[in-house]
Design a protein around this motif. Structure first.
Motif, PDB file in Angstrom:
ATOM      1  N   GLY A  24     -28.720 -56.292 -58.203  1.00 16.14           N
ATOM      2  CA  GLY A  24     -29.280 -55.287 -59.090  1.00 16.14           C
ATOM      3  C   GLY A  24     -30.787 -55.432 -59.152  1.00 16.14           C
ATOM      4  N   SER A  25     -31.479 -54.877 -58.167  1.00  5.65           N
ATOM      5  CA  SER A  25     -32.931 -54.967 -58.100  1.00  5.65           C
ATOM      6  C   SER A  25     -33.376 -56.429 -58.042  1.00  5.65           C
ATOM      7  CB  SER A  25     -33.558 -54.235 -59.297  1.00  5.65           C
ATOM      8  OG  SER A  25     -34.959 -54.238 -59.232  1.00  5.65           O
ATOM      9  N   HIS A  26     -33.815 -57.005 -59.156  1.00 10.88           N
ATOM     10  CA  HIS A  26     -34.309 -58.383 -59.186  1.00 10.88           C
ATOM     11  C   HIS A  26     -33.292 -59.366 -59.758  1.00 10.88           C
ATOM     12  CE1 HIS A  26     -35.242 -56.487 -63.070  1.00 10.88           C
ATOM     13  NE2 HIS A  26     -35.041 -57.668 -63.589  1.00 10.88           N
ATOM     14  N   THR A  27     -32.065 -58.914 -60.041  1.00  7.19           N
ATOM     15  CA  THR A  27     -31.057 -59.742 -60.709  1.00  7.19           C
ATOM     16  C   THR A  27     -29.749 -59.736 -59.933  1.00  7.19           C
ATOM     17  OG1 THR A  27     -32.069 -59.233 -62.857  1.00  7.19           O
ATOM     18  CG2 THR A  27     -29.834 -60.130 -62.882  1.00  7.19           C
ATOM     19  N   LEU A  28     -29.136 -60.917 -59.818  1.00 11.04           N
ATOM     20  CA  LEU A  28     -27.854 -61.061 -59.135  1.00 11.04           C
ATOM     21  C   LEU A  28     -26.725 -61.046 -60.159  1.00 11.04           C
ATOM     22  CD1 LEU A  28     -26.329 -61.693 -56.447  1.00 11.04           C
ATOM     23  CD2 LEU A  28     -26.592 -64.126 -57.031  1.00 11.04           C
ATOM     24  N   TYR A  29     -25.754 -60.169 -59.929  1.00  9.12           N
ATOM     25  CA  TYR A  29     -24.600 -60.034 -60.821  1.00  9.12           C
ATOM     26  C   TYR A  29     -23.305 -60.274 -60.035  1.00  9.12           C
ATOM     27  CZ  TYR A  29     -27.842 -57.479 -63.895  1.00  9.12           C
ATOM     28  OH  TYR A  29     -28.910 -57.115 -64.691  1.00  9.12           O
ATOM     29  N   ALA A  30     -22.203 -60.449 -60.793  1.00 13.05           N
ATOM     30  CA  ALA A  30     -20.880 -60.524 -60.173  1.00 13.05           C
ATOM     31  C   ALA A  30     -19.834 -60.096 -61.183  1.00 13.05           C
ATOM     32  CB  ALA A  30     -20.579 -61.932 -59.677  1.00 13.05           C
TER      33      ALA A  30
END
Length: 307
Positions: free
Chosen positions: A288-294
């Motif tokens: 997500g742009s500059h952030t890693l999600y799961a």
């Protein structure tokens, strides 16, 4: 860290894909632009690019974030070949490369008909070992994700055969070919068209085509689904052939018939995504742009070479 994730159910079947007690999780932040997510099953880790910072990152459940390769030659898309090596697209080198088992890097292809490639963007490996990749001009149009230089070739989708060293054009019917993925049985290829970014209204639509039985050509290229808001950048498929696409508002899940099933809301524009997280591949990792999600899902990702 967990975060609120608005789930939008468009088709009732999407309800069965979502786990009520599995929220969207923020795994790490502070990057500039995340790309090239690939799950390394036998390594138990996720690799992804912090593209403008010219480094490939590594995430594990127990160890968190570390740098795997730096500099990365502004690597973007990456995948695993049938021998478990990482193949990647390099904006800076204008080439497709491979990280060998000993960590050394081999350039696989950088020219077509004597001319430099533009900036290879996304990449997939077919079960026969051939490497398919997109080549838009995004990495040579600015100095943020590569190096601004003159284009020598029209944007295209290519097929490279490591056994013969042969490079062939699969399609040149794109202004800006971006993400791509095969259907689980490899009979279809999905390609994101993100257009000519210098135009006020670039063509932005996900396309699909049939792959010939010998795996050497495509036919029937046509529009498949238009993401709104935003556009398709990266994409991933689950075991039933549903397409999970990046979008401005999160992740869109589309049936094999091109119908929107539902959405997973993400706080920032999604660039890329992949399935992984263990032997069942039931965790969707999201850039997500500059952030890693799961997020864990009641879905399993399509199997890829050494995934």
């Amino acid at each position: 860290m967990t975060t609120g994730s608005p789930i939008e159910i468009v088709d009732p079947k999407f309800s069965s894909y979502i786990l009520a007690n599995a929220p969207l999780e923020e795994l790490a932040s502070g990057f500039r632009w995340i790309e090239g997510l690939v799950w390394m099953g036998d390594w138990g880790c996720l690799l992804f690019q912090d593209l403008p910072r010219d480094r490939t990152m590594r995430w594990t459940e127990t160890g968190g974030i570390s740098v795997w390769r730096s500099p990365s030659a502004n690597a973007n898309g990456q995948a695993r070949d049938c021998q478990g090596r990482v193949v990647f697209c390099s904006h800076l080198d204008r080439a497709v490369g491979r990280v060998e088992h000993d960590g050394s890097v081999t350039t696989l292809v950088s020219h077509f008909n004597g001319r430099r490639l533009n900036s290879p963007n996304d990449i997939v490996v077919k079960s026969d070992g051939t490497i398919w990749f997109t080549d838009p001009v995004y990495g040579i149009s600015n100095d943020y994700e590569g190096l601004r230089r003159k284009s020598e070739l029209a944007p295209a989708v290519y097929r490279f055969d490591p056994a013969t060293k042969g490079l062939t054009t699969i399609s040149s019917a794109f202004e800006g070919p971006n993400g791509l993925a095969f259907s689980p049985d490899e009979s279809r290829l999905y390609i994101a068209e993100t257009g000519d970014q210098t135009k006020p209204n670039p063509a932005q639509v996900m396309k699909v085509c049939d792959v010939s039985p010998d795996g050497r050509a495509i036919s029937g290229l046509c529009d498949f689904y238009k993401v709104e808001p935003g556009y398709t950048d990266g994409l991933a498929l689950d075991e039933d052939g549903n397409v999970w696409s990046s979008a401005k508002d999160g992740v869109h899940c589309i049936s094999p018939q091109g119908e929107l099933l539902g959405k997973i809301g993400v706080p920032y524009r999604v660039s890329n995504l992949c399935f992984g997280g263990g032997p069942h591949l039931n965790r969707l990792f999201i850039g997500g742009s500059h952030t890693l999600y799961a997020i864990f899902l009641n879905r399993r990702g399509a199997r890829t070479p050494r995934g």
